[in-house]
Structures are given as C-alpha cells and as structure tokens.
Enzyme design. Structure first.
Site, PDB file in Angstrom:
ATOM      1  N   GLU A   1       3.245  -2.054  -3.284  1.00 55.55           N
ATOM      2  CA  GLU A   1       2.873  -3.183  -2.427  1.00 55.55           C
ATOM      3  C   GLU A   1       3.894  -3.392  -1.311  1.00 55.55           C
ATOM      4  O   GLU A   1       5.072  -3.627  -1.594  1.00 55.55           O
ATOM      5  CB  GLU A   1       2.794  -4.466  -3.261  1.00 55.55           C
ATOM      6  CG  GLU A   1       2.474  -5.703  -2.439  1.00 55.55           C
ATOM      7  CD  GLU A   1       2.614  -6.988  -3.223  1.00 55.55           C
ATOM      8  OE1 GLU A   1       2.043  -8.014  -2.797  1.00 55.55           O
ATOM      9  OE2 GLU A   1       3.311  -6.979  -4.266  1.00 55.55           O
TER      10      GLU A   1
ATOM     11  N   GLU B   1      -2.537 -15.285  -5.397  1.00 58.71           N
ATOM     12  CA  GLU B   1      -1.085 -15.363  -5.591  1.00 58.71           C
ATOM     13  C   GLU B   1      -0.514 -16.397  -4.628  1.00 58.71           C
ATOM     14  O   GLU B   1       0.150 -16.065  -3.656  1.00 58.71           O
ATOM     15  CB  GLU B   1      -0.438 -13.984  -5.380  1.00 58.71           C
ATOM     16  CG  GLU B   1       1.000 -13.949  -5.868  1.00 58.71           C
ATOM     17  CD  GLU B   1       1.668 -12.611  -5.657  1.00 58.71           C
ATOM     18  OE1 GLU B   1       2.410 -12.174  -6.558  1.00 58.71           O
ATOM     19  OE2 GLU B   1       1.459 -11.994  -4.598  1.00 58.71           O
TER      20      GLU B   1
END
Length: 276
Positions: A146, A246
C-alpha cells in the site's frame, strides 16, 4: 455496489476491541479489517467472526516494533529473518480467520538516505515480497502493498501508485497485489477518477480503502472528495473486492454512517432508473 468492511482499529473505538465485532455487525457490515490481530488468540477472533456473521477481509503482517515507531520491515536490509517469521505468523492467523489478504508494510527510510541506500532498500523490498508472495500462494493468500502518504507517515518507503504497480510487475507473482487507499492517494497525487480508471482494470488492485480528506473522517459531503462519484466509478468498473472504511468517526461511529445509507439510496434509485 461496493462491499464495505469496517476498520475496527479506527471505527467503534467507543467499545473495547472485542466488542467492536458485534457493533459492526449490528450496523450491517458483513466484513471487517484492522491493523493487527496478534494481541488476541486467533480462535477467539474466529469465534467472534462466526458469531456475528462477519468475514475477515484484511489485516497487517507484524510491522516490527510499532510502539518504537517502526512501520514495516519489507524494505529494511538485515531484517529479512524477522520479516519471514512475521509473514509466517500472519499466514497462521489468516488460516484460522479465513482471511485471504495480508498487508505487508514496507518500512521507513531515513531522511538523509543516499541514492545507493534507496536502491538497496528497493532491492530488499522486491526480494522480500517475492519470498512472501510465494509463501502466501501456498496458503491461498494475497500479499498486499500500500502506498501511504508522507504527511501521516513521514519517511514511508512507498508513496505513489505507479511505484507500487511497478514493484508488482517486477516481482511478477500472481499473489502480490496493490491496496489502493483513496485517502492516501488524494494527499500524495490526487486525480482519483483517472487513477481508478487506469488501475482497477489491470487486476492488480485487490483492496480499496476510503476516508474523508483532509481529516480522515467519514467519506461524506463534509470533505474535499466526492465519494458518490468515486464509488459510482468503482461500481462502473466492476470492482469485486472489498472497500475498507479506514476512517476516524467525528463522533459516534454508528451516528456517522449516514453516508452509507445515502450511497445505498443512490444505487437503488439508479437501478430503478435503469430498469424503467
């Protein structure tokens, strides 16, 4: 319509961690993700998943000494043995939890690193990911990487989408994928619609995450991104993975979920219009 997963490290923090599974299920979530499971017995976590009809969709491999500021090991020369042990531990948890995705964090680079040190870090990163992806493939698990913005995580090795995709292409392993967090991407490079249209069709993006910008709150109208549009693009492109929520709720988690209801209502109206 996207499948939303609640991030239990950021959401439902008004409850103790083990109580967050029930709270997420009560609000209609069918999937959960979080940073790390290692403070809990995997059998206990699996019991909570089963009890509340939830799927574990993502968690992180051990990142080194998190409390001391470490943010992953995969690009750190000399830490290969620790990276491998941590990957194996993550895969053990994944097997019990039925989780098919594990994020392997890259780690931090010193601000004064030389070009030669950067090159050594990248070579280490590629070698470690090649090993981890092969190990994960035997377990039917995808390793994810990521890009993370340097405002929230100064010095993080991987920041841009193109760099993540270049690493995945170089490794060439089918079980190595990209985790695209639209919050991080907006802060670093923006142009999210074009990024989605460019990268989702490649098949290299396995997981999306969302949060409002700039403050990482709900992905609603009180931020600089148009999530109605972005999620419509995700739908249009036929993305089949999960979308992790998130973000840090402004107040209570449940009270801030109106954005999901708005999205579901818009999808329902669009579907009725298409059938008319």
């Amino acid at each position: 319509m996207p499948r939303f997963a609640a991030n239990l490290s950021m959401m439902y923090t008004e409850h103790p961690f083990l109580d967050r599974f029930a709270a997420a299920a009560a609000d209609g979530f069918e999937g959960v993700e979080y940073l790390f499971p290692y403070d809990h017995d995997p059998a206990e976590l699996r019991r909570l998943l089963d009890q509340h009809g939830l799927r574990q969709v993502l968690f992180n491999a051990p990142p080194g000494d998190w409390e001391a500021g470490e943010r992953g090991l995969a690009s750190l020369p000399g830490r290969e043995a620790e990276l491998r042990a941590g990957t194996d531990r993550a895969l053990e948890y994944a097997a019990v939890l039925g989780c098919r995705q594990v994020h392997v964090m890259a780690g931090l680079v010193p601000a004064d690193a030389t070009p030669e040190q950067w090159a050594e870090r990248r070579a280490t990163y590629v070698a470690n990911l090649s090993w981890a992806a092969e190990r994960a493939a035997a377990a039917g698990v995808d390793v994810l990487i990521e890009p993370i913005n340097t405002r929230d995580m100064p010095g993080y090795f991987l920041n841009r989408q193109a760099d993540a995709h270049a690493v995945v292409r170089e490794v060439g392993a089918p079980h190595l994928k990209v985790q695209l967090d639209l919050y991080h991407c907006q802060i670093v490079e923006g142009d999210l619609t074009a990024t989605l249209r460019r990268d989702l069709p490649t098949g290299r993006v396995a997981h999306l995450q969302i949060a409002g910008v700039p403050d990482r709150h709900e992905p609603d109208d009180a931020n600089e991104l148009n999530f109605r549009h972005l999620l419509a693009v995700v739908d249009e492109l036929g993305f089949g993975g999960w979308v992790g929520c998130e973000y840090r709720p402004r107040a209570g988690t449940s009270e801030g979920l109106g954005w999901i209801r708005d999205h579901e209502g818009a999808q329902h109206r669009n579907n009725r219009g298409a059938q008319a």
